[in-house]
Design an enzyme around this catalytic site. Sequence first.
Site, PDB file in Angstrom:
ATOM      1  N   ASP A  46      -9.516   6.746   7.237  1.00  0.00           N
ATOM      2  CA  ASP A  46      -8.886   8.200   6.933  1.00  0.00           C
ATOM      3  C   ASP A  46      -9.773   9.267   7.102  1.00  0.00           C
ATOM      4  O   ASP A  46     -10.951   8.854   6.267  1.00  0.00           O
ATOM      5  CB  ASP A  46      -7.860   8.195   5.480  1.00  0.00           C
ATOM      6  CG  ASP A  46      -6.577   8.830   5.948  1.00  0.00           C
ATOM      7  OD1 ASP A  46      -6.472   9.928   6.478  1.00  0.00           O
ATOM      8  OD2 ASP A  46      -5.814   8.257   5.323  1.00  0.00           O
ATOM      9  N   ASP A 147      -6.322  13.057   9.024  1.00  0.00           N
ATOM     10  CA  ASP A 147      -5.406  13.651   7.861  1.00  0.00           C
ATOM     11  C   ASP A 147      -5.053  15.224   8.400  1.00  0.00           C
ATOM     12  O   ASP A 147      -5.966  15.764   8.497  1.00  0.00           O
ATOM     13  CB  ASP A 147      -5.909  13.782   6.675  1.00  0.00           C
ATOM     14  CG  ASP A 147      -4.677  13.794   5.516  1.00  0.00           C
ATOM     15  OD1 ASP A 147      -3.878  13.049   5.319  1.00  0.00           O
ATOM     16  OD2 ASP A 147      -4.896  14.988   4.767  1.00  0.00           O
ATOM     17  N   GLU A 202      -2.763  13.329  12.646  1.00  0.00           N
ATOM     18  CA  GLU A 202      -1.470  13.681  12.033  1.00  0.00           C
ATOM     19  C   GLU A 202      -1.156  15.186  12.348  1.00  0.00           C
ATOM     20  O   GLU A 202      -2.009  15.753  11.693  1.00  0.00           O
ATOM     21  CB  GLU A 202      -1.687  13.277  10.547  1.00  0.00           C
ATOM     22  CG  GLU A 202      -0.250  13.646   9.744  1.00  0.00           C
ATOM     23  CD  GLU A 202      -0.234  13.737   8.134  1.00  0.00           C
ATOM     24  OE1 GLU A 202       0.682  13.427   7.506  1.00  0.00           O
ATOM     25  OE2 GLU A 202      -1.528  13.912   7.831  1.00  0.00           O
ATOM     26  N   HIS A 275       2.746   6.012   4.317  1.00  0.00           N
ATOM     27  CA  HIS A 275       2.734   6.062   2.894  1.00  0.00           C
ATOM     28  C   HIS A 275       3.347   7.178   2.561  1.00  0.00           C
ATOM     29  O   HIS A 275       3.187   7.404   1.361  1.00  0.00           O
ATOM     30  CB  HIS A 275       1.045   5.944   2.691  1.00  0.00           C
ATOM     31  CG  HIS A 275       0.222   7.220   3.069  1.00  0.00           C
ATOM     32  ND1 HIS A 275       0.299   7.289   4.574  1.00  0.00           N
ATOM     33  CD2 HIS A 275       0.033   8.501   2.856  1.00  0.00           C
ATOM     34  CE1 HIS A 275      -0.488   8.446   4.866  1.00  0.00           C
ATOM     35  NE2 HIS A 275      -0.398   9.127   3.630  1.00  0.00           N
ATOM     36  N   ASP A 276       3.609   8.144   3.268  1.00  0.00           N
ATOM     37  CA  ASP A 276       4.435   9.255   3.158  1.00  0.00           C
ATOM     38  C   ASP A 276       5.889   9.431   3.193  1.00  0.00           C
ATOM     39  O   ASP A 276       6.674  10.288   3.072  1.00  0.00           O
ATOM     40  CB  ASP A 276       3.744  10.679   3.840  1.00  0.00           C
ATOM     41  CG  ASP A 276       2.543  10.705   3.684  1.00  0.00           C
ATOM     42  OD1 ASP A 276       2.005  10.608   2.556  1.00  0.00           O
ATOM     43  OD2 ASP A 276       1.603  11.327   4.386  1.00  0.00           O
TER      44      ASP A 276
HETATM   45  C1  GLC Z   1      -1.364  13.834   4.647  1.00  0.00           C
HETATM   46  C2  GLC Z   1      -1.390  12.605   3.783  1.00  0.00           C
HETATM   47  C3  GLC Z   1      -0.479  12.669   2.736  1.00  0.00           C
HETATM   48  C4  GLC Z   1      -1.333  13.864   1.693  1.00  0.00           C
HETATM   49  C5  GLC Z   1      -1.396  15.092   2.460  1.00  0.00           C
HETATM   50  C6  GLC Z   1      -2.653  16.113   1.891  1.00  0.00           C
HETATM   51  O1  GLC Z   1      -0.071  14.379   4.916  1.00  0.00           O
HETATM   52  O2  GLC Z   1      -0.602  11.730   4.774  1.00  0.00           O
HETATM   53  O3  GLC Z   1      -0.602  11.456   1.891  1.00  0.00           O
HETATM   54  O4  GLC Z   1      -0.646  14.103   0.490  1.00  0.00           O
HETATM   55  O5  GLC Z   1      -1.927  14.786   3.983  1.00  0.00           O
HETATM   56  O6  GLC Z   1      -3.781  15.251   2.352  1.00  0.00           O
END
Ligand code: GLC
Length: 503
Positions: A46, A147, A202, A275-276
């Site tokens: 990540d 991220d 992401e 994971h979200d």
């Molecule tokens: C992304 C991650 C999430 C996190 C956020 C802030 O969306 O996937 O789990 O809380 O970023 O880093």
Amino acid sequence: MYVSPQVDNGYDIADYYQIDPMFGTIKDFDMLLEEAHSRGLKIVMDLVVNHTSDQHEWFQQSRLSTDNKYRDYYIWKKGKNNQEPTNWESIFSGSAWEYDELTDMYYLHLYSSKQPDLNWDNVDMRNDIYKMMKFWLDKGIDGFRMDVINKISKAEYVDVLPQTSHYMRCSKYTSNGPRIHEFLQEMNKKVISQYDAMTVGEITACSIEQAIQYTSDYTHELNMLFQFEHNDVDSGQYGKWTPIPLDLVKLKRITEKWQIGLMHEGWNSLFWDNHDQPRIVSRFGNTSTPQYWKDSAKMLAATLHMMKGTPYIYQGEELGMTNYPFQDLEDCVDVEVFNNYKMLVLEKKVLTHEQMMKGICYSSRDNARTPMQWDNSIYAGFSKTTPWMNVNPNYHDINALSQMNNNDSIYSFYQKLIQLRHEYDVIVYGDFELLEKEYPHLFIYRRYDDKNEILVISNFTNQELIYEFNYENYEILLSNDKPVISKTFCIKAYGTYILKRKS
Ligand code: GLC
């Protein structure tokens, strides 16, 4: 697994160069990488560089004075009429600005106040990030999952108009900002292009045109993206906390938009879970009986895996792991749950405790974070001592060991889906066409190239259905049913059928 105070499950990084002691040491990491590589596995890390933890050395320095070397590594602004610089709301609720007495200024945090946003306009900061990326790539990692990467360039710092939804978010000014492509190209040129590394970004909100710009072969930014439009399909008045029933026609429309949009340039990632997100079988499937659970988990898998893009399987998805039966807030660990509970139940009082708990059971990120269910020994084989989160009580029935050598299991079905992608180029490269767009119960599409055609039919309901088609020309490659294919046949509840046109 970087060093982190764990305010946001590790997405608040205090040291990019170290493994958090609760997970091990950098030596352990080196061993993991070596052992993984020796088995032909790759490891992608990540990359969380929109923000750091407030405990990061850079931020500790940055706070101290306006002329500190690291001051400009973060986004500091003066208040406006004794208030926050703008009315932006953090993604975890509350203001996106935190006042700091030391210098009488506010810093920006799009996530929790313990996750200050980095200032990408600062070239020294960028170079420090690139140095850190090289550190991990030099170790031999195989790529990065970046991220919230489309938030690193901010536009203007101005108020957003109050919206009807409770979220007064600022994504217009904080997503896909004016320098985003410049930053990604720079990162690619200075770092990524010098290694054999893959990247997936992401990207929380973007258009098809922007997605192409991010992932086209010609722009040298990212290999592929995670987009989230399909994840909002069942969000109601207060977002995911007040879900509405799945509208399959809407889900199909969104899927079609992305499949067609990136069909010839750019590249999609395919995912239901991460994971979200809550567990997909509890969300769009049906866990009310063991048969529905198994069939709907396979149906969702087949529907996703035959599309164009790179499929991602999130731990336990391949076993049909389900949402957790949260009884109370004490079962939860996620900062997003606590902040939204505070705002929606305690402050704004728009939801009752019971309504919010229902929303948490359906949507919270904690659903995906319970320990992996390896076997039916204590703590599902995840650990020998009390794990950091409760194990889902259904681990006796749902675990890897019980599915691995079972040809009828969800796990085996995922293996077969992966094999199919390796076997048929048309699944990887072929074009996509959605059929029966307005039909609310079946998801039907075809993948085709000059030589082959694959047809996927999935039943999203608990009803048996008939779908007329000239099946004589097709053979079944994979299904969760054993139909006798003739002119017509009965599509069972949550049935899924991957058919190939006979050549
Ligand atoms: C992304 C991650 C999430 C996190 C956020 C802030 O969306 O996937 O789990 O809380 O970023 O880093």
